[in-house]
Design a protein around this motif. Structure first.
Motif, PDB file in Angstrom:
ATOM      1  N   MET A 109       0.846  -1.172   0.000  1.00  0.00           N
ATOM      2  CA  MET A 109       0.000   0.000   0.000  1.00  0.00           C
ATOM      3  C   MET A 109       0.897   1.243   0.000  1.00  0.00           C
ATOM      4  SD  MET A 109      -2.799   1.303   2.833  1.00  0.00           S
ATOM      5  CE  MET A 109      -3.743  -0.178   2.856  1.00  0.00           C
ATOM      6  N   ASN A 132      -2.121   4.782   2.735  1.00  0.00           N
ATOM      7  CA  ASN A 132      -1.951   4.505   4.161  1.00  0.00           C
ATOM      8  C   ASN A 132      -2.340   5.731   4.998  1.00  0.00           C
ATOM      9  OD1 ASN A 132      -1.246   3.275   6.537  1.00  0.00           O
ATOM     10  ND2 ASN A 132       0.914   3.081   6.056  1.00  0.00           N
ATOM     11  N   GLU A 159      -6.158   6.103   5.101  1.00  0.00           N
ATOM     12  CA  GLU A 159      -6.761   5.160   6.052  1.00  0.00           C
ATOM     13  C   GLU A 159      -6.537   5.614   7.495  1.00  0.00           C
ATOM     14  OE1 GLU A 159      -8.757   2.524   5.362  1.00  0.00           O
ATOM     15  OE2 GLU A 159      -8.618   3.310   3.309  1.00  0.00           O
ATOM     16  N   GLU A 160      -5.326   6.067   7.781  1.00  0.00           N
ATOM     17  CA  GLU A 160      -5.003   6.538   9.130  1.00  0.00           C
ATOM     18  C   GLU A 160      -5.821   7.786   9.487  1.00  0.00           C
ATOM     19  OE1 GLU A 160      -2.941   5.356  11.575  1.00  0.00           O
ATOM     20  OE2 GLU A 160      -2.594   3.556  10.386  1.00  0.00           O
TER      21      GLU A 160
END
Length: 148
Positions: free
Chosen positions: A1, A6, A9-10
């Motif tokens: 990813m 990333n 998503e975080e």
């Protein structure tokens, strides 16, 4: 990813958790990546470029932290520490002093280092190979110590 995915998503997770500092830091990372993308004119940055962005952001936080601590501004220093911790989550594990020394000993043999006059040769190779794994100041200090 990729780092961008990333980060996205975080960010979602930080929003759900209502973690203001983490969300603010992730937005700063995303902004820096988007800015670099637009400057490069590329659709996607390479992993090395993303790493350079993260290292730059971490260095900015470290520099600010040092200034705030020097001036006794613990409130601002705490914010910088928290942001640095979030950025560090995305950086590779940093080398310990012993690991750095072992790597440099091998590099000295490989480059046939004779003395302090070879510092530039060592620093060039070490900085390139250890990018993201060790701080440039730490590398420089260790090389100076080992060459003297």
């Amino acid at each position: 990813m990729s780092l961008s995915n990333n980060i996205a998503e975080e960010m979602k997770a930080a929003m759900r958790a209502k973690d203001k500092v983490r969300l603010e830091t992730l937005r700063a990372i995303k902004s820096a990546i988007l800015l670099a993308n637009s400057e490069a004119g590329a659709s996607e940055l390479s992993a090395d470029d993303e790493m350079k962005i993260l290292l730059k952001l971490a260095k900015q936080r470290k520099d600010s932290l040092a200034i705030y601590e020097e001036q006794g501004r613990e409130d601002l220093a705490a914010d910088e520490r928290a942001q640095l911790a979030v950025i560090s989550d995305f950086l590779p594990k940093q080398m310990t002093e012993d690991e750095l020394e072992a790597y440099l000993k091998e590099l000295f043999v490989k480059l046939n280092v004779q003395g302090p006059q070879d510092m530039g040769k060592v620093m060039g190779m070490a900085s390139k190979e250890l990018s993201g794994k060790a701080d440039g100041k730490a590398i420089s200090a260790k090389v100076k110590q080992m060459l003297s």
